[in-house]
Design an enzyme around this catalytic site. Structure first.
Site, PDB file in Angstrom:
ATOM      1  N   CYS A   2       0.821  -1.222   0.000  1.00  0.00           N
ATOM      2  CA  CYS A   2       0.000   0.000   0.000  1.00  0.00           C
ATOM      3  C   CYS A   2       0.855   1.273   0.000  1.00  0.00           C
ATOM      4  O   CYS A   2       1.931   1.302   0.579  1.00  0.00           O
ATOM      5  CB  CYS A   2      -0.884   0.046   1.231  1.00  0.00           C
ATOM      6  SG  CYS A   2      -1.981  -1.352   1.386  1.00  0.00           S
ATOM      7  N   TRP A  74      -2.868  -2.758  -1.577  1.00  0.00           N
ATOM      8  CA  TRP A  74      -2.386  -4.114  -1.838  1.00  0.00           C
ATOM      9  C   TRP A  74      -3.129  -4.969  -0.833  1.00  0.00           C
ATOM     10  O   TRP A  74      -2.879  -4.892   0.376  1.00  0.00           O
ATOM     11  CB  TRP A  74      -0.880  -4.165  -1.613  1.00  0.00           C
ATOM     12  CG  TRP A  74      -0.200  -5.434  -2.030  1.00  0.00           C
ATOM     13  CD1 TRP A  74       0.216  -5.778  -3.280  1.00  0.00           C
ATOM     14  CD2 TRP A  74       0.182  -6.518  -1.176  1.00  0.00           C
ATOM     15  NE1 TRP A  74       0.822  -7.008  -3.261  1.00  0.00           N
ATOM     16  CE2 TRP A  74       0.818  -7.482  -1.984  1.00  0.00           C
ATOM     17  CE3 TRP A  74       0.057  -6.779   0.179  1.00  0.00           C
ATOM     18  CZ2 TRP A  74       1.318  -8.681  -1.479  1.00  0.00           C
ATOM     19  CZ3 TRP A  74       0.558  -7.970   0.684  1.00  0.00           C
ATOM     20  CH2 TRP A  74       1.177  -8.904  -0.144  1.00  0.00           C
ATOM     21  N   GLY A 101      -0.809  -0.731   6.604  1.00  0.00           N
ATOM     22  CA  GLY A 101      -0.523  -1.531   7.798  1.00  0.00           C
ATOM     23  C   GLY A 101      -1.690  -2.448   8.100  1.00  0.00           C
ATOM     24  O   GLY A 101      -2.576  -2.656   7.263  1.00  0.00           O
ATOM     25  N   GLU A 483      19.435 -16.739  -5.738  1.00  0.00           N
ATOM     26  CA  GLU A 483      18.978 -15.420  -6.209  1.00  0.00           C
ATOM     27  C   GLU A 483      18.561 -15.496  -7.684  1.00  0.00           C
ATOM     28  O   GLU A 483      17.559 -14.900  -8.082  1.00  0.00           O
ATOM     29  CB  GLU A 483      20.095 -14.388  -5.976  1.00  0.00           C
ATOM     30  CG  GLU A 483      19.907 -13.026  -6.634  1.00  0.00           C
ATOM     31  CD  GLU A 483      18.653 -12.267  -6.203  1.00  0.00           C
ATOM     32  OE1 GLU A 483      17.954 -12.696  -5.272  1.00  0.00           O
ATOM     33  OE2 GLU A 483      18.354 -11.243  -6.844  1.00  0.00           O
ATOM     34  N   HIS A 506      20.878 -35.297  -4.105  1.00  0.00           N
ATOM     35  CA  HIS A 506      19.996 -35.726  -3.021  1.00  0.00           C
ATOM     36  C   HIS A 506      18.536 -35.393  -3.301  1.00  0.00           C
ATOM     37  O   HIS A 506      17.737 -35.310  -2.374  1.00  0.00           O
ATOM     38  CB  HIS A 506      20.425 -35.082  -1.701  1.00  0.00           C
ATOM     39  CG  HIS A 506      21.805 -35.483  -1.281  1.00  0.00           C
ATOM     40  ND1 HIS A 506      22.125 -36.762  -0.892  1.00  0.00           N
ATOM     41  CD2 HIS A 506      22.966 -34.778  -1.239  1.00  0.00           C
ATOM     42  CE1 HIS A 506      23.417 -36.825  -0.612  1.00  0.00           C
ATOM     43  NE2 HIS A 506      23.943 -35.633  -0.821  1.00  0.00           N
TER      44      HIS A 506
END
Ligand code: G6P
Length: 610
Positions: A2, A74, A101, A483, A506
């Protein structure tokens, strides 16, 4: 995540608010809205989707007024739709607010308010706050009602609020969500992010947690939510320009920022290396240099790409300074019971300096008596202000959601940390000089990689038909494999896994076939032979290999399907060079599919909620 913009001053609010919202688009959002107050009238317009939708709706109205608030949402509570987007209002439509928030106790508050007869229009936690203010305004003025409301809230917030009853005021408040007050000439621009303010002014005041401010056209007053006036709050200066926050001819911010890396690395180390002393000069650590000499353990806390920078930092600091280092996801660290004492330094790595989990982790560490340090790009951000000491990246604004130049800048600063801590301990002058000298050469080496941009694009074209990728790396380049995989996932929505090369046998080896290409970081380093064995194992199973190899290594070309060559540097510095082709591959993987790589779906630049 937001974004908030607010305006009060001599100019029309609407265009300033809209421009601010556009500058915040990069943070990620799903809907947007705006309220402008004009005397006793408040005009509110909301739209789901891009800012352009909101603009379209606004163009059909005549929204006039010099005070307003705006928001990009958001979704956290309630799906993205018009009724859930901000600004939210009370029952009567007198109070309008935008919120960043999460209000954790909103359900109890909402239940109580419903009993009092309040009617709710949305599913959000934010709307509750407008109704609380409404209720308190039966008894108190606007400012007092807001202060008393804040005391009832649990959670995090940044607010900008207007009310028809006192239409000449804009009230803002913060607790755990960033909020800046930009001070212009006869005007104030409020925002959750400096990029929405910089066009108007570089003079800003940072509100602290638990503070609010009442803005009027001719002045502002900061106070605590306990209604104590705070006098003489220091102003700060934003240290980057509007040009730095624009695309300057590049198609996307992401590619611009990839190309800015030689500069970002130069700026990270500028004035901070002393080659003849083989040491780093870190002004931000001067005050804690004695404590740093005595620390016995380091914990690095961070999220996303910054977490991978931390993993490289662990290897650097352990090898060159001999201090045990652990790297933790901030979201884990904050909720478990980490063992910390006064000989532990906790380093937060954060581009934005506002990531909620990283901030909470650093607060927890401080609480437990650790020395807290920050490696932060955004000057004046909360993490930068709350840590005991730290080093700024000076990488300039990073707008593309996927971190690129901030990452290579973070790695460069971690080299400086390793150098500084190492030289305080057993590192020899000669080793220090060698690292310092090589570090200075890095921008040129990155430039060499960038020159291969067109070839890398061609390579990606060949690979763009694949839906799955495995990225492998060992030792210093293991985090670079992580990354690389994260970047291609974020930007092109393909499935990718990053793995330590040695772990391939593995598990992931079971996936290898002709449709599962493997990107291998294969520099000529101390684990080169082991990496080559891994490549052979993939080839034996019909897998395709795209290798990142060291310039001049002919052998790698023989066993790989494609190679991108990068120049040689010290092993500890190789991640800073090797990540660049992976960033370019991701960029082209995304753009070749027509994805808006600066704003990939569902992601946010600065994650200010848990
Ligand atoms: C978000 C961004 C990532 C970033 C991470 C941590 O997920 O999309 O690019 O690495 O947050 O952010 P920070 O600002 O703390 O480095």
């Amino acid at each position: 995540m937001c974004g908030i913009v607010g305006y009060i001053g001599k100019n029309e609010a609407e265009p300033i608010l809209l421009d601010g919202l556009r500058r915040l688009e990069y943070r990620g959002y799903d809907s947007a809205g705006i309220s402008v107050i004009n005397g006793k009238k408040i005009e509110t317009v909301k739209a789901v989707g891009k800012i352009a939708e909101l603009e379209e709706k606004l163009s059909k109205k005549d929204v006039k007024g010099n005070i307003g608030i705006a928001h990009t949402r958001w979704a956290t509570h309630g799906k993205p739709c018009e009724k859930n987007s901000h600004p939210h209002s009370d029952c009567k439509g007198d109070i309008f607010l935008v919120h960043n928030g999460i209000i954790e106790n909103y359900q109890e508050l909402k239940d109580d308010l419903k009993k009092l007869g309040h009617k709710f229009k949305s599913e959000t936690d934010s709307e509750v706050v407008a109704h609380l203010i409404e209720d308190l305004m039966k008894k108190y003025d606007f400012k007092t009602a807001v202060a008393k409301t804040l005391k009832m809230l649990k959670g995090t917030y940044g607010f900008a609020i207007v009310s028809k009853s006192e239409p000449e005021k804009l009230i803002i408040a913060r607790n755990g969500s960033p909020l800046l007050l930009g001070i212009g000439k006869d005007e104030y621009v409020v925002a959750s992010d400096a990029s929405a303010i910089i066009r108007h002014t570089k003079r800003v005041v940072y509100l602290e947690d638990g503070e609010m401010a009442v803005l009027e056209k001719d002045g502002y007053e900061i106070s605590s939510m306990h209604e104590k006036i705070i006098k003489n709050r220091e102003e700060s200066e934003i240290d980057w320009s509007i040009e730095e926050a624009e695309k300057q001819g590049f198609d996307h911010f992401m590619i611009k920022e990839i190309f800015e890396q030689p500069q970002a690395v130069t700026d990270a180390v500028r004035g901070r290396i002393n080659v003849s002393d083989g040491n780093a000069k870190l002004g931000g650590l001067r005050d804690v240099s004695k404590e740093l000499r005595e620390i016995e353990r380091i914990i690095i806390v961070s999220c996303g790409t910054s977490y991978y920078a931390g993993l490289v930092g662990e290897y650097m600091i352990e090898e060159y300074a001999g201090i045990p280092v652990e790297v933790e996801y901030a979201s884990e660290f904050r909720y478990r019971k980490p063992i910390i004492d006064s000989k532990t330094a906790v380093i937060a790595i954060s581009q934005s300096g506002e990531t909620a989990d990283t901030l909470a982790a650093i607060r927890e560490a401080k609480n437990k008596g650790a020395l807290t340090l920050g490696i932060v790009n955004a000057v004046g951000s909360t993490i930068a202000r709350e840590t005991d000491a730290g080093v700024y990246n000076h990488a300039g604004p990073e707008i593309g959601v996927a971190s690129t130049k901030a990452f290579t800048s973070q790695l460069s600063i971690l080299v400086l940390f390793a150098l500084f801590l190492g030289r305080q301990r057993n590192m020899s002058l000669v080793t220090g000089q060698r690292i310092a000298k090589e570090l200075e050469k890095l921008p040129k080496l990155i430039e060499e990689v960038l020159k291969q941009n067109d070839d890398i694009k061609k390579i990606m074209k060949k690979y763009s038909k694949y839906r799955d990728f495995l990225y492998l790396g060992r030792k210093y380049n293991m985090p670079i494999a992580y990354e690389g995989a994260l970047k291609i996932k974020e930007i092109s929505y393909v499935h990718a896994e990053g793995y330590p090369s040695g772990e391939m046998k593995h598990g992931p080896i079971a996936l290898i076939d002709e449709n599962f290409p493997v990107v291998v970081l294969a520099p000529k380093d101390s684990v080169y032979e082991k990496t080559i064995s891994g490549i052979e194992e993939v080839k034996a199973r019909g897998g395709k290999i795209l290798a990142i190899g060291t310039k001049g290594d002919k052998n790698i070309a023989k066993i790989s399907d494609d190679v991108i060559y990068v120049p040689k540097t010290l092993e500890m510095l190789s991640p800073i060079v090797n990540v660049v082709p992976l960033q370019l591959l991701s960029y082209y993987a995304g753009t070749l599919k027509g994805i808006d790589v600066d704003k990939p779906r569902n992601l946010a630049k600065s994650v200010t909620v848990e």
